[in-house]
Design a protein around this motif. Structure first.
Motif, PDB file in Angstrom:
ATOM      1  N   VAL A 267       0.862  -1.180   0.000  1.00  0.00           N
ATOM      2  CA  VAL A 267       0.000   0.000   0.000  1.00  0.00           C
ATOM      3  C   VAL A 267       0.898   1.230   0.000  1.00  0.00           C
ATOM      4  N   THR A 268       0.584   2.186  -0.867  1.00  0.00           N
ATOM      5  CA  THR A 268       1.457   3.343  -1.061  1.00  0.00           C
ATOM      6  C   THR A 268       0.819   4.639  -0.580  1.00  0.00           C
TER       7      THR A 268
ATOM      8  N   ASP B 154       5.440   5.712  -2.499  1.00  0.00           N
ATOM      9  CA  ASP B 154       6.292   4.931  -1.607  1.00  0.00           C
ATOM     10  C   ASP B 154       5.454   3.922  -0.832  1.00  0.00           C
ATOM     11  N   ILE B 155       6.011   2.741  -0.618  1.00  0.00           N
ATOM     12  CA  ILE B 155       5.310   1.689   0.102  1.00  0.00           C
ATOM     13  C   ILE B 155       5.453   1.937   1.604  1.00  0.00           C
ATOM     14  N   LEU B 156       4.345   2.322   2.212  1.00  0.00           N
ATOM     15  CA  LEU B 156       4.354   2.613   3.644  1.00  0.00           C
ATOM     16  C   LEU B 156       3.483   1.630   4.431  1.00  0.00           C
ATOM     17  N   ALA B 157       2.857   0.699   3.752  1.00  0.00           N
ATOM     18  CA  ALA B 157       2.089  -0.345   4.429  1.00  0.00           C
ATOM     19  C   ALA B 157       2.159  -1.610   3.589  1.00  0.00           C
ATOM     20  N   ALA B 158       2.058  -2.742   4.249  1.00  0.00           N
ATOM     21  CA  ALA B 158       2.146  -4.017   3.542  1.00  0.00           C
ATOM     22  C   ALA B 158       1.434  -5.089   4.342  1.00  0.00           C
TER      23      ALA B 158
ATOM     24  N   TYR C  34       3.069  -1.107   9.009  1.00  0.00           N
ATOM     25  CA  TYR C  34       3.013   0.308   8.631  1.00  0.00           C
ATOM     26  C   TYR C  34       4.316   0.992   9.047  1.00  0.00           C
ATOM     27  N   ARG C  35       4.754   1.972   8.239  1.00  0.00           N
ATOM     28  CA  ARG C  35       5.873   2.839   8.620  1.00  0.00           C
ATOM     29  C   ARG C  35       5.536   4.262   8.183  1.00  0.00           C
ATOM     30  N   ARG C  36       6.033   5.247   8.937  1.00  0.00           N
ATOM     31  CA  ARG C  36       5.655   6.638   8.675  1.00  0.00           C
ATOM     32  C   ARG C  36       6.358   7.211   7.445  1.00  0.00           C
ATOM     33  N   ASP C  37       7.561   6.715   7.128  1.00  0.00           N
ATOM     34  CA  ASP C  37       8.273   7.112   5.920  1.00  0.00           C
ATOM     35  C   ASP C  37       9.239   5.982   5.564  1.00  0.00           C
ATOM     36  N   VAL C  38       9.969   6.140   4.467  1.00  0.00           N
ATOM     37  CA  VAL C  38      10.801   5.038   3.974  1.00  0.00           C
ATOM     38  C   VAL C  38      11.995   4.751   4.875  1.00  0.00           C
ATOM     39  N   GLU C  39      12.320   5.651   5.780  1.00  0.00           N
ATOM     40  CA  GLU C  39      13.444   5.433   6.687  1.00  0.00           C
ATOM     41  C   GLU C  39      12.993   4.940   8.066  1.00  0.00           C
TER      42      GLU C  39
ATOM     43  N   SER D  83      -3.613  10.695   4.392  1.00  0.00           N
ATOM     44  CA  SER D  83      -2.838  11.936   4.446  1.00  0.00           C
ATOM     45  C   SER D  83      -2.550  12.343   5.882  1.00  0.00           C
ATOM     46  N   GLN D  84      -3.300  11.777   6.824  1.00  0.00           N
ATOM     47  CA  GLN D  84      -3.073  12.033   8.248  1.00  0.00           C
ATOM     48  C   GLN D  84      -2.004  11.068   8.748  1.00  0.00           C
ATOM     49  N   PRO D  85      -0.858  11.546   9.198  1.00  0.00           N
ATOM     50  CA  PRO D  85       0.228  10.660   9.646  1.00  0.00           C
ATOM     51  C   PRO D  85      -0.242   9.671  10.703  1.00  0.00           C
ATOM     52  N   GLY D  86       0.212   8.437  10.561  1.00  0.00           N
ATOM     53  CA  GLY D  86      -0.150   7.420  11.540  1.00  0.00           C
ATOM     54  C   GLY D  86      -1.519   6.820  11.323  1.00  0.00           C
ATOM     55  N   HIS D  87      -2.122   7.059  10.149  1.00  0.00           N
ATOM     56  CA  HIS D  87      -3.453   6.534   9.868  1.00  0.00           C
ATOM     57  C   HIS D  87      -3.460   5.789   8.529  1.00  0.00           C
TER      58      HIS D  87
END
Length: 377
Positions: free
Chosen positions: A54-55, A60-64, A82-87, A110-114
């Motif tokens: 999930v992008t 960028d892939i931030l969920a899987a 889930y991750r908040r960004d690629v790093e 678009s809401q971080p952490g959601h």
């Protein structure tokens, strides 16, 4: 291809993400203009088999979703990450058995952490929900249909906002939360009635329309939003003459215990006497048939058969209670559901009781086998 990379304005950068064929790398980042490529930072912990990615708006892939075994079994477990960004480090959002009711990430919010999730959240019908990763809790229901499960979702590329969805049921319908798309959907449905019309914007003020029905395998149209001029682009099966096809009805009947059973019925023209019947029983059992053109159904109808496709208890898409009603009922009440459909058609003098054939196998070669047997006869 897993996703297209975009900049902050939503413009394509030339980079795409693809599944990797290189040992030790799950995803590669490739520039389709220069040919440059490198491994993409993607490796959720404990992953044995990648099921979904999930992008966000940048691609960028931030969920899987991963599985703990490459081969499906009753003990397989799915994990959502889930991750908040690629790093950032991966967080476990959810883990459940393959036999549990699914909870699927659709978009990175678009809401971080959601995350935007397709789930039931304790309800009977599958709907679209906001999910707070840190709290491991659902928030607002973003969209849903109280009569049918949702089986398709459209989201904005830049922020993941839901702009439309399609409900399941016997004959799906599209609901747009975007007023402009809702207006276009109404216009297209008026121009192309009794069909499933799927709209998607393709740029330059054009909307692609994939339109199909019970007598048409599918036709691609292009609609100019300004002029509302619609032109036919491609036919899926130009050899199929829709005028020679038979329509598929949506029907309901009561099973032996009174449960309402949805089904599809296709008749060979307008018969004036009872006709032979083919009952096509879908596999699964947690699966279903869909309204639309079917080669198998049309071949049988062309040879004088009525065709019944019962969506017996346990079939998916009609809510959790209907699905769970089939638990441990294979060969029991599921079979009663199939038999009740045949009895209903016999009672209404549509079907000849001496000429009923129940086909309990997956489709694919049914039409080919039937044509061969008809030719041999």
């Amino acid at each position: 291809m897993l996703s297209i990379q975009r900049d902050d304005t939503g413009k394509r950068t030339g980079w795409v993400l693809v599944r990797s064929s290189n040992p030790g790398s799950y995803v590669d980042r490739i520039n389709i203009e220069s040919g440059e490529s490198h491994a993409y930072n993607f490796s959720p912990p404990g992953m044995q088999d990648l099921r979904e990615t999930v992008t966000d708006g940048h691609g960028d892939i931030l969920a899987a979703v991963t599985a703990d075994s490459a081969v499906f079994s009753d003990v397989t477990r799915y994990t959502t990450w889930y991750r908040r960004d690629v790093e950032a480090s991966w967080q476990k959002v959810d883990e459940r058995s393959v036999n549990d009711d699914a909870m699927s990430p659709l978009r990175v919010s678009s809401q971080p952490g959601h995350l935007v999730m397709l789930a039931r959240n304790g309800a009977d019908k599958r709907a679209i929900w906001d999910h707070d990763v840190d709290r491991h809790a659902f928030g607002e229901r973003l969209a849903g249909d109280d009569k049918d499960d949702i089986d398709w979702v459209s989201a904005e590329i830049d922020d993941g906002a839901i702009v439309g969805y399609r409900s399941g049921g016997l004959k799906p319908s599209t609901v747009w939360l975007d007023p402009a798309m809702s207006k276009l959907q109404g216009f297209v449905d008026d121009r192309l009635p009794d069909r499933i019309n799927v709209l998607s914007r393709v740029g330059a003020g054009n909307v692609a329309i994939w339109s199909r029905s019970d007598v048409d395998p599918g036709t691609l149209f292009l609609l100019d939003e300004k002029t509302l001029q619609m032109s036919e682009m491609i036919k899926s099966r130009p050899d199929i003459d829709a005028k020679r096809m038979q329509p598929t009805q949506v029907v309901h009947y009561a099973s032996a215990d009174g449960l309402d059973i949805p089904a599809y019925l296709t008749l060979p023209g307008k018969p004036d006497r009872p006709v032979p019947l083919i009952v096509l029983v879908h596999g699964g059992p947690f699966a279903r048939d869909h309204w639309g053109w079917s080669e198998d159904v049309q071949v049988f109808a062309a040879h004088g058969y009525a065709v019944l496709q019962p969506q017996f208890r346990g079939s998916t898409g009609f809510g959790l209670r209907f699905e769970q009603a089939g638990f441990q009922q294979w060969g029991r009440r599921m079979q009663d559901d199939v038999s009740a459909g045949v009895r209903d058609l016999i009672a209404r003098k549509i079907v000849d009781p001496a000429r009923v054939c129940i086909v309990g196998r997956s489709a694919g070669n049914l039409a080919q086998d039937h044509r061969r047997s008809a030719a041999d006869a």
